[in-house]
Design a protein around this motif. Sequence first.
Motif, PDB file in Angstrom:
ATOM      1  N   LEU A   1       7.083  31.337 -34.441  1.00 17.59           N
ATOM      2  CA  LEU A   1       6.975  29.964 -34.940  1.00 17.59           C
ATOM      3  C   LEU A   1       6.464  28.996 -33.876  1.00 17.59           C
ATOM      4  O   LEU A   1       5.744  28.043 -34.202  1.00 17.59           O
ATOM      5  N   CYS A   2       6.815  29.222 -32.626  1.00 21.52           N
ATOM      6  CA  CYS A   2       6.288  28.366 -31.557  1.00 21.52           C
ATOM      7  C   CYS A   2       4.778  28.512 -31.435  1.00 21.52           C
ATOM      8  O   CYS A   2       4.056  27.524 -31.283  1.00 21.52           O
TER       9      CYS A   2
ATOM     10  N   PRO B   1      11.377  25.110 -33.650  1.00 24.87           N
ATOM     11  CA  PRO B   1      11.171  26.515 -33.309  1.00 24.87           C
ATOM     12  C   PRO B   1      11.787  26.921 -31.971  1.00 24.87           C
ATOM     13  O   PRO B   1      12.192  28.065 -31.809  1.00 24.87           O
TER      14      PRO B   1
ATOM     15  N   ILE C   1       2.678  29.536 -33.827  1.00 21.85           N
ATOM     16  CA  ILE C   1       2.065  28.947 -35.022  1.00 21.85           C
ATOM     17  C   ILE C   1       2.079  27.424 -34.943  1.00 21.85           C
ATOM     18  O   ILE C   1       1.085  26.766 -35.269  1.00 21.85           O
ATOM     19  N   ALA C   2       3.188  26.855 -34.495  1.00 21.45           N
ATOM     20  CA  ALA C   2       3.283  25.393 -34.380  1.00 21.45           C
ATOM     21  C   ALA C   2       2.279  24.870 -33.358  1.00 21.45           C
ATOM     22  O   ALA C   2       1.635  23.840 -33.583  1.00 21.45           O
TER      23      ALA C   2
ATOM     24  N   CYS D   1       6.714  24.556 -39.699  1.00 22.54           N
ATOM     25  CA  CYS D   1       7.391  25.454 -38.764  1.00 22.54           C
ATOM     26  C   CYS D   1       8.801  24.960 -38.453  1.00 22.54           C
ATOM     27  O   CYS D   1       9.728  25.749 -38.317  1.00 22.54           O
ATOM     28  N   TRP D   2       8.967  23.645 -38.336  1.00 28.98           N
ATOM     29  CA  TRP D   2      10.273  23.056 -38.039  1.00 28.98           C
ATOM     30  C   TRP D   2      11.257  23.362 -39.178  1.00 28.98           C
ATOM     31  O   TRP D   2      12.385  23.786 -38.947  1.00 28.98           O
TER      32      TRP D   2
END
Length: 81
Positions: A34-35, A20, A37-38, A51-52
């Motif tokens: 995404l960062c 991300p 969420i990750a 996410c990756w």
Amino acid sequence: MNLNPKSRLVSLVLTVLLGPLGLFYSSVVGGLILCVIAFVSLATVIGPVICWILAIAIGDHCTYKHNKNIDNIKSLVANKG
């Protein structure tokens, strides 16, 4: 809007290596989402992996879309002149 094309290869390398974080090259908002969420799903391990993978797909799509928009703008300007 940035009228410089972005490299799909650079986007791919960054997202494969950094996940991300590498998405910030092609989509700042997508990378931020995404960062977060990750980070929130870090305890599950599967969340960051998803996410990756999403970062790789979204990065390529955003870079392609950005370059296509630049081509469309350039063709409109060329047709006007």
